[in-house]
Each structure stands twice: as structure tokens, then as C-alpha cells.
Enzyme design. Structure first.
Site, PDB file in Angstrom:
ATOM      1  N   HIS A 158     -13.762  -9.953  12.646  1.00  0.00           N
ATOM      2  CA  HIS A 158     -12.653 -10.893  13.912  1.00  0.00           C
ATOM      3  C   HIS A 158     -13.218 -12.242  13.408  1.00  0.00           C
ATOM      4  CE1 HIS A 158     -11.592  -7.128  16.868  1.00  0.00           C
ATOM      5  NE2 HIS A 158     -10.936  -7.570  16.053  1.00  0.00           N
ATOM      6  N   GLU A 167      -3.570  12.274  -2.654  1.00  0.00           N
ATOM      7  CA  GLU A 167      -4.818  11.698  -3.242  1.00  0.00           C
ATOM      8  C   GLU A 167      -5.946  13.229  -3.733  1.00  0.00           C
ATOM      9  OE1 GLU A 167      -5.612   9.896   0.281  1.00  0.00           O
ATOM     10  OE2 GLU A 167      -5.041  11.542   1.633  1.00  0.00           O
ATOM     11  N   ASP A 172      -8.723   7.535  -3.169  1.00  0.00           N
ATOM     12  CA  ASP A 172      -9.036   8.968  -3.684  1.00  0.00           C
ATOM     13  C   ASP A 172      -8.791   9.179  -4.631  1.00  0.00           C
ATOM     14  OD1 ASP A 172     -10.880   9.210  -1.027  1.00  0.00           O
ATOM     15  OD2 ASP A 172      -9.102   8.659  -0.281  1.00  0.00           O
ATOM     16  N   CYS A 206      -0.511   3.291  -2.099  1.00  0.00           N
ATOM     17  CA  CYS A 206      -0.298   2.526  -1.259  1.00  0.00           C
ATOM     18  C   CYS A 206      -1.524   2.583  -1.652  1.00  0.00           C
ATOM     19  CB  CYS A 206      -0.021   2.899   0.299  1.00  0.00           C
ATOM     20  SG  CYS A 206      -1.572   4.655   0.813  1.00  0.00           S
TER      21      CYS A 206
HETATM   22  C1  PEP Z   1      -6.282   5.786  -0.703  1.00  0.00           C
HETATM   23  O1  PEP Z   1      -6.317   6.890  -0.742  1.00  0.00           O
HETATM   24  O2  PEP Z   1      -5.797   5.428  -2.013  1.00  0.00           O
HETATM   25  C2  PEP Z   1      -6.003   5.277   1.150  1.00  0.00           C
HETATM   26  C3  PEP Z   1      -5.060   4.182   0.569  1.00  0.00           C
HETATM   27  O3  PEP Z   1      -6.511   5.359   1.973  1.00  0.00           O
HETATM   28  P1  PEP Z   1      -7.827   5.673   1.429  1.00  0.00           P
HETATM   29  O4  PEP Z   1      -8.391   3.996   1.311  1.00  0.00           O
HETATM   30  O5  PEP Z   1      -8.177   5.290   3.248  1.00  0.00           O
HETATM   31  O6  PEP Z   1      -8.868   6.520   2.001  1.00  0.00           O
HETATM   32 MG    MG Z   2      -7.141   7.994   1.016  1.00  0.00          MG
END
Ligand code: PEP
Ligand code: MG
Length: 580
Positions: A198, A440, A464, A511
Site C-alpha cells: 500500500h 494452465e 503456471d 493473462c
Molecule cells: C498464471 O498462472 O499464468 C496466472 C495468470 O495465474 P497466477 O499467476 O495467479 O497463478
Molecule cells: Mg495460475
């Protein structure tokens, strides 16, 4: 940049390095800011004193609330205001207050000891977490405890800081960062904290240069020493030589020009140089990040991580707060879509101290854990689906860590049943709320056609996916050199998923972190994935590459990456491509 007039005798120059938390640079005199430490001993009171102690606590809460409201009023930043709101809510939390009053009434603890005990468990839980964000939040909570104790002990909180100083400290709460702006400081250096703390978020929103996680700053820097700090690189120079100062000023100038260029890019249309459109969305976890998302003109939220709600749930949460959290995100994103990921607890993200696993990443995480904790799952679905009904067409549900088709079937049944319940209670619902999965786990990528038939959209989580494809723990420093998201095997799977999505006419997005690597983002576009989501701070950089190259060049890059055998070959290919 500002400089203090009073010179200190230069001794040898010392360089420290931390994480760049808030852009900008400063040169100034150091001020070592120390928090007051309380040594509260176990102490009990007489029954006749109970009321006095409860009243003291109530008064301290009122004083602290008015202080926070004043700080909020002075802060001039929406992000800071939201963070302070959360602090005010915590100060007024009825569960916590009830616990403190109970300890005074029933255990006859003194007000100080009751405060200390009530906060203790919560702070310990946060500190022991593997999740760095949870550890960072413990600073905010400790600050509330300490400030309450200061009010009870009638201690003042006005350090003698000269204007233009660079504050060097172990860590800061949001309240302290905002209070420090009253002293017109030029920068902040913290031993602890990460860029998502924060303190860092507020420093960014207030435009105060900051370096965090500098580890030994408070040990190595004395008050009065001259310090030069760069919030863009994380570098800190103590007693800078003339040469360092000269180089430093050059970097400041370069940073300024770069920022100017990136700012220009933000207002450009999101299309390649030959007119192929693309979409960039933001990955966020906290409402405090929304201001940045808007400033960067991101197309909504491609990944809303919800684990923080779970983390703070133990003591401070209920269904209403969860709904409020999602509504705040919806309100802060205009008419854009928001992809809400169900709790991805487990793995590195703490779930339950009682369930220690040998291989947490291969264990009880994501949808596996949710299907075993139906109450938790149903509660989250109820909160999300209620909010989805209030913002029709904007909410999408994303399921983490799916491995087998049956998980999806069970989840869909649960969604249906929660929708039915909401309907029977007279809530408006979004009948068509899209459900997608994180791709993933390799089993999903390998059988992607079967999954694509069952879902509304796909989101590739390269973080992942890489660890499971390469059998490399993403958090293990010993093997960090083998963990590389650009590995050809990862690209092979991304291409398979992209092709399947096209065949089934399903929305596809990436993502994971790889989407924020600019040339990799271009390569994804070339593979037919034109919807990418990333940390807000990465959006401008990715966009500047994507708008500068043609779709044809990206398609050629994507074809070539499929022929690479090693990560090194991919790196060379990408390097040459970006320089061409
Ligand atoms: C990923 O695994 O690419 C992902 C976006 O999720 P996290 O990093 O939250 O596991
Ligand atoms: Mg992930």
C-alpha cells in the site's frame, strides 16, 4: 528533483539496490524515520476499572478515525482515499472492537494488552503467509494497532522532518505515507515492502519517488547524509560522487523522455501498423489499482485475482463485503468487461495453515479446493453472480487450475443452483454470464478441443503452464534459470490452444506474465491471440511495440517460433525481430 542546501562531507559512495516502486528521482538529505515500538506487558485491571478502559479504547478509535478522515481529505488522490477508507473500516470493524472489549470485560486485560492480544493472531497469520501481498498488508494492520496505542498513551506523531528530505525507513503504512507529504519530502526509501504494498501504491498515486525492499537502507544510511535515489531503477546512492550525480541526472532526463513517449502511446488506437486491432486489459488484485488502469486506458480487467478477499476473510469479511469489493471494481471500470477469477487458493497462496502439503503446487489448489469447500465456493459465486446481475453483460467468471472436464461440469451445476437461488429471492441475474477456464495445466492444453466445447472463453495462464510443462517450481530460486516462459514447449501449447479457440469460435486471451513481454505479445498476436491481459505497469511498453510493427511481421514471427528447439533460439529470434 530537489536538493537540500545543507551539504554533508562526502565520504565514500555506497550503492544500494531495491525495487523501483514509484517513478521519479530525487537528491536530498536523508531522514531516518523510526516507528515507536511498544513493549506491552501482560497486565490485568480491577473490575471497577473495566468501564474506564473500554472508554479509553472507544476514544482512541474515534480519534484515529478523525485523523484518518482528515488525512483522506488532504490527500487529493482517489487511490489514497480508497486505501484510507479500508483503514477506517478496519478501525471500526465490529468483530475486532468486540474482541477487544470482550478481553477487557471478561479477561480483565488492560486496554493496551487487550489491543495487543486482539491484533496479535491476525498479524501473525498475515506475516507467516507465503503470499507477499498478505505480508505487506500486515504493515497496515500493525499501524492501526500502534496508532491506537499511541492515542491511549497520548503520544504525538510529529517527527521533525525538514522539507526536501528523503525519508529512509523500515516500512510505512498508507497513513504514514500520506502524513509525510505534509513535510514536502522528496522521496522514500524502505528496507521492506514490495511494489504492490500500500505504501508503494500511495507513493505512486501521490507522485513521490520511492524505492522499496532496499533491505539494509536504515542500517547503511544515517540522518543528514546526502542520498540520490532513482524510483525507476531502484538504485540508491549514499554520498554520491560528482560523477555519480552527473550520470544520475542523465538517467533522470532519459526517464523523463521515455515516460513522455509512453504517455503518447497510451492515447494511440490499439492496432498494429497495418491496422490489425488488438485489446490490452489489466490484471489486478486491489481496487487501489483502478486509477492506473483508467489512466492507461486498459480495456477492462482481463484477470481479477480474488485471493486477497480470502486472505482478509478470517477476521474482517462477510458476503456483503465481498459483494462490495466486486461492485467497486465494476464501478471503477466504466462499461468495460471484468473477468473475475474464482479463489485460486492453495499452491503458493495460503489457504489453511492446518493443511501443509509436500507439493502444494501439485496439490489442493484452485477449483480442486473449491469443489471440496462448497460453502466457500457458493458464497463467492453468490457474491459474483449478484454483482453480475447488477451489471449485465460485463462480468465473466474464470475458473483456476482446471485439470479434468468433470471439474467444469460440477462447477456449472453449482453456478446454476446459485443462479436459481438468487432468482427465487427476486434478484436480477445475468442468465448468460460467460464461464471460462484458465489454461494452465498441460492436460487441458492437450485436450483443448474438448474443453473449448464446454466453455465460453479460454485464458492461458503462462505462469503456471510453464511450471507444469517444464516441471519447474515457479517460486524455487535454485531452478529459476530453467523456469522460462519463452520455452518452445510453452509456445507449442499456446499455438495449439489458439488454433482450437479459432476452430470453436471462442474468445481467447493470455493473462500470464508472458503476455507482458512485448515481443512475446507480438508473437501471440501473430498466432491469432489479439486479446492480452497484464499488470497495468506493463501495458504502455507492450502497446508501444504492438503499434509499431505490422500484423504480417507478427505472423512471420509466430511461424518462426514454432521451429525453435531451445529457449536460447527463441531469445535470439525475438532479439533480432525487435531490432529489425
Ligand atoms: C498464471 O498462472 O499464468 C496466472 C495468470 O495465474 P497466477 O499467476 O495467479 O497463478
Ligand atoms: Mg495460475
Amino acid at each position: 528533483m530537489s536538493e537540500n542546501s545543507k551539504e554533508t562531507t562526502p565520504v565514500t559512495e555506497l550503492q544500494l539496490e531495491g525495487a523501483p516502486a514509484s517513478s521519479g528521482s530525487a537528491i536530498g538529505k536523508a531522514f531516518i524515520y523510526k516507528k515507536k515500538e511498544f513493549d506491552i506487558q501482560s497486565s490485568t485491571i480491577k473490575r471497577g476499572e473495566v468501564l474506564d478502559h473500554i472508554n479509553e479504547f472507544k476514544k482512541a478509535r474515534i480519534d484515529m478515525e478523525s485523523e484518518l478522515q482528515k488525512i483522506q481529505g488532504d490527500s487529493n488522490s482517489d487511490e489514497a482515499s480508497d486505501i484510507i477508507d479500508a483503514q477506517i473500516e478496519m478501525v471500526n470493524d465490529p468483530v475486532l472492537a468486540g474482541q477487544i472489549e470482550k478481553l477487557i470485560k471478561e479477561e480483565l486485560y488492560s486496554v493496551e494488552f487487550a489491543i495487543q492480544r486482539a491484533f496479535e493472531d491476525y498479524i501473525r497469520l498475515m506475516n507467516n503467509s507465503d503470499n507477499p501481498q498478505a505480508r505487506e498488508r500486515s504493515i497496515d494492520i500493525s499501524d492501526i494497532r500502534d496508532r491506537l496505542l499511541e492515542y491511549i498513551n497520548k503520544e504525538s506523531d510529529s517527527p521533525a522532518i525538514e522539507s526536501g528530505c528523503i525519508v529512509v525507513t523500515q516500512d510505512l503504512s498508507p497513513r504514514e505515507v500520506i502524513s509525510l507529504t505534509n513535510y514536502h519530502i522528496s522521496g522514500i526509501i524502505m528496507d521492506r515492502g514490495g511494489v504492490t504494498s500500500h505504501a508503494a501504491i500511495i507513493a505512486r498515486s501521490l507522485g513521490i519517488p520511492a524505492v522499496v525492499g532496499a533491505k539494509t537502507a536504515t542500517e547503511s544510511i544515517n540522518s543528514e547524509l546526502r542520498v540520490a535515489m532513482d524510483g525507476d531503477s531502484g538504485k540508491v546512492f549514499v554520498n554520491p560522487t560528482d560523477l555519480t550525480l552527473k550520470n544520475f541526472k542523465k538517467v533522470i532526463e532519459e526517464n523523463r523522455k521515455r515516460d513522455e513517449k509512453l504517455n503518447e502511446v497510451i492515447s494511440k488506437k490499439s492496432e498494429t501498423s497495418d491496422g490489425h486491432p488488438f485489446i490490452l486489459r489489466a490484471n489486478i488484485e486491489f481496487p487501489e489499482e483502478l486509477e492506473q488502469v483508467r489512466a492507461l486506458k486498459a480495456s477492462g480487467i482481463g484477470l481479477l485475482r480474488t485471493e486477497s478477499i480470502y486472505m482478509e476473510k478470517e477476521h474482517f469479511d462477510d458476503l456483503t463485503k465481498q459483494k462490495e469489493f466486486y461492485s467497486t471494481i465494476m464501478e471503477g471500470t466504466g462499461s468495460e468487461p471484468v473477468i473475475m477469477r474464482l479463489f485460486d487458493a492453495g499452491g503458493d497462496k495460503i489457504f489453511d495453515e492446518k493443511h501443509k502439503e509436500q507439493n502444494p503446487f501439485l496439490g489442493w489448489r484452485g477449483i480442486r479446493l473449491l469443489l471440496d469447500n462448497r460453502k466457500l465456493l457458493r458464497e463467492q459465486l453468490e457474491a459474483i453472480l449478484t454483482v453480475a446481475g447488477a451489471y449485465p453483460g460485463r462480468v465473466k467468471i474464470l475458473v483456476p487450475m482446471v485439470t479434468v472436464l468433470e471439474e467444469l461440469t460440477k462447477l456449472r451445476e453449482e453456478i446454476q443452483s446459485v443462479q436459481q437461488k438468487l432468482k427465487s429471492q427476486g434478484h436480477k441475474i445475468d442468465e448468460e454470464v460467460p464461464v471460462g477456464i484458465m489454461v494452465e495445466v498441460p492436460s487441458v492444453a492437450l485436450k483443448i478441443d474438448k474443453f473449448a466445447e464446454m466453455v465460453d472463453f479460454l485464458s492461458i495462464g503462462t505462469n503456471d503452464l510453464t511450471q507444469y510443462v517444464l516441471a519447474v517450481d515457479r517460486g524455487n530460486e535454485l531452478i529459476a534459470d530453467i523456469y522460462n516462459q519463452r520455452h518452445p514447449a510453452v509456445w507449442e501449447l499456446i499455438a495449439m490452444v489458439a488454433n482450437s479457440a479459432a476452430r470453436h469460435n471462442k474468445q481467447i486471451t493470455v493473462c500470464g506474465e508472458l503476455a507482458s513481454d512485448p515481443v512475446s505479445a507480438a508473437c501471440m498476436l501473430g498466432m491469432g491471440i489479439s486479446d492480452l491481459s497484464m499488470a497495468p505497469s506493463k501495458i504502455a511498453r507492450v502497446k508501444s511495440i504492438l503499434v509499431g510493427k505490422s500484423f504480417e511481421e507478427m505472423k512471420a514471427l509466430a511461424a518462426k517460433v514454432m521451429d525453435c528447439s531451445t529457449t536460447e533460439e527463441v531469445n535470439n529470434l525475438f532479439q533480432n525481430w525487435s531490432e529489425s
